[in-house]
Motif scaffolding. Sequence first.
Motif, PDB file in Angstrom:
ATOM      1  N   ALA A  97       0.827  -1.209   0.000  1.00 48.89           N
ATOM      2  CA  ALA A  97       0.000   0.000   0.000  1.00 48.89           C
ATOM      3  C   ALA A  97       0.859   1.257   0.000  1.00 48.89           C
ATOM      4  N   TYR A  98       1.950   1.250   0.754  1.00 48.06           N
ATOM      5  CA  TYR A  98       2.836   2.418   0.808  1.00 48.06           C
ATOM      6  C   TYR A  98       3.509   2.647  -0.539  1.00 48.06           C
ATOM      7  N   LEU A  99       3.958   1.556  -1.173  1.00 44.49           N
ATOM      8  CA  LEU A  99       4.635   1.681  -2.463  1.00 44.49           C
ATOM      9  C   LEU A  99       3.707   2.278  -3.517  1.00 44.49           C
ATOM     10  N   GLN A 100       2.426   1.967  -3.431  1.00 44.69           N
ATOM     11  CA  GLN A 100       1.463   2.506  -4.386  1.00 44.69           C
ATOM     12  C   GLN A 100       1.317   4.019  -4.258  1.00 44.69           C
ATOM     13  N   GLN A 101       1.717   4.568  -3.120  1.00 43.32           N
ATOM     14  CA  GLN A 101       1.656   6.015  -2.916  1.00 43.32           C
ATOM     15  C   GLN A 101       2.866   6.743  -3.496  1.00 43.32           C
ATOM     16  N   LEU A 102       3.933   5.998  -3.788  1.00 46.91           N
ATOM     17  CA  LEU A 102       5.172   6.596  -4.272  1.00 46.91           C
ATOM     18  C   LEU A 102       5.169   6.703  -5.791  1.00 46.91           C
ATOM     19  N   GLN A 103       5.989   7.597  -6.298  1.00 47.65           N
ATOM     20  CA  GLN A 103       6.034   7.849  -7.742  1.00 47.65           C
ATOM     21  C   GLN A 103       7.302   7.304  -8.393  1.00 47.65           C
ATOM     22  N   GLY A 104       8.185   6.691  -7.625  1.00 49.74           N
ATOM     23  CA  GLY A 104       9.470   6.261  -8.151  1.00 49.74           C
ATOM     24  C   GLY A 104       9.372   5.111  -9.141  1.00 49.74           C
ATOM     25  N   THR A 105      10.355   5.030 -10.033  1.00 47.73           N
ATOM     26  CA  THR A 105      10.486   3.921 -10.977  1.00 47.73           C
ATOM     27  C   THR A 105      11.058   2.719 -10.249  1.00 47.73           C
ATOM     28  N   ILE A 106      10.395   1.568 -10.363  1.00 51.52           N
ATOM     29  CA  ILE A 106      10.809   0.363  -9.645  1.00 51.52           C
ATOM     30  C   ILE A 106      11.637  -0.522 -10.566  1.00 51.52           C
ATOM     31  N   VAL A 107      12.875  -0.794 -10.147  1.00 51.71           N
ATOM     32  CA  VAL A 107      13.765  -1.708 -10.865  1.00 51.71           C
ATOM     33  C   VAL A 107      13.933  -2.950 -10.000  1.00 51.71           C
TER      34      VAL A 107
END
Length: 453
Positions: A97-107
């Motif tokens: 849920a927290y990651l869904q709030q972030l805008q960063g590109t996930i590698v």
Amino acid sequence: MIETTVREIASMLHAPVLGPDTVKIQGICIDSRKVENSHLYVPLIGQRADGHTFIEQVKEKGCAAALWQKDHTPYPENIALVLVEDTLKALQNLAKAYLQQLQGTIVAITGSNGKTSCKDMLYSICSLEKKTQKTQGNQNNEIGLPLTILSLDPDVEIIILEMGMENRNEISFLCSIAPPDISVITSIGSAHMENLGGKKQIAQAKLEILDHLKPGGLFLYDKDSPEIDECLKEMHIDPSKKIVSFGTQGDISLTSDVKVIEDHICFSCSLCSDVNINSLGKIQAHNALPCIYIASFLGISMKSIKEGLSHLEMTGMRMQLDHIAQAKILNDAYKSNPESAKAAIDALMTLDASLHIACLGDMLDLGPDEILLHEEIGDYAFDHGVDIVCGYGPLSLKMIEHCKDKKGYWFETKEEMGKFLRPYLQQDCAILVKGSRSMGMDVLVDILKGELK
């Protein structure tokens, strides 16, 4: 790191709160010994201990909030509790849920060998121009990944996540928490053959990272691992996903020999020339190829790409060069399997020294061919110029017995091996230390350092 309130955490988990819900949270902690008053304490249930039993110590340290498994009654008082069915699942769901709030590109990076090196290289490059955060240490499993995500800052731009696995569906699960925009498979090796049965099955398990790649995402893979190509031909792949290979015959390849100059390597590739990496081992040039491509894809300048690689700081016990007296010590003791052992031996032989010694602990989880694979490593070492091979562990005993006509020695303890090596510290020699993590071969480096006290 995550900064919020108990109320918001409860909302993300769709869970009730017992106690005040306005308590502010800054960070997550699963270790009662390290908890601080701003943390949300997450008591996990392990094989040896149940984190719930340490709640009084947590309260004494001033921690004001915790996730709490509903079946653990009576509930503690004077601390805000978010009540959940399972604290581990709640930790994972909170990270998602927290990651869904972030805008960063996930590698997301996986592979039998090279994933930590790839992670470190990409971070060293991207952090020069963008807010970049990465998996710390080896936190790449069902607990470590959520903790990594929850440690991310809200303004992070590039998120580099290492994903480890031992069985099928584990990469799928990690990707369900953190679906990648970019994914990488660094290599397919022999690790976990005991669980999965063969290299093709390992490739199939690793390729779960492609299944979960976001539409329009970028996937890079090791062309020198033929099992990946074999599996790709059998998969139905979303055509919006861009697939790029690297390696000897890959879309990205080396265009020069890898030169070793003291404690670093230099090479040219199809993307750029005159690259210097502050690390040892020709394998590191191979690991750098997807990093150079990804960084360029993300808009990082070639100047920063080269600077990041030349000032690389590797995670410990990965091709780490130490000096003890007159000897060079190549500490590559974090893990071992046949492919990484051969790469480490190759790196050892690039070191300028009059004598080369390989200290090899057992390689684990190799399946029914484990003895044969150990014997092959002994042969490989001597065939490539190693002067002395030292073995530790029951499987390495088989390796030394196989090489009985050469300078191979087996030791029952690392202390005995250290005593044997002591005279060589005063000579112009290079010593490789390598073994599976549970063999604890890094202790040998500490023993050798202690010999000079």
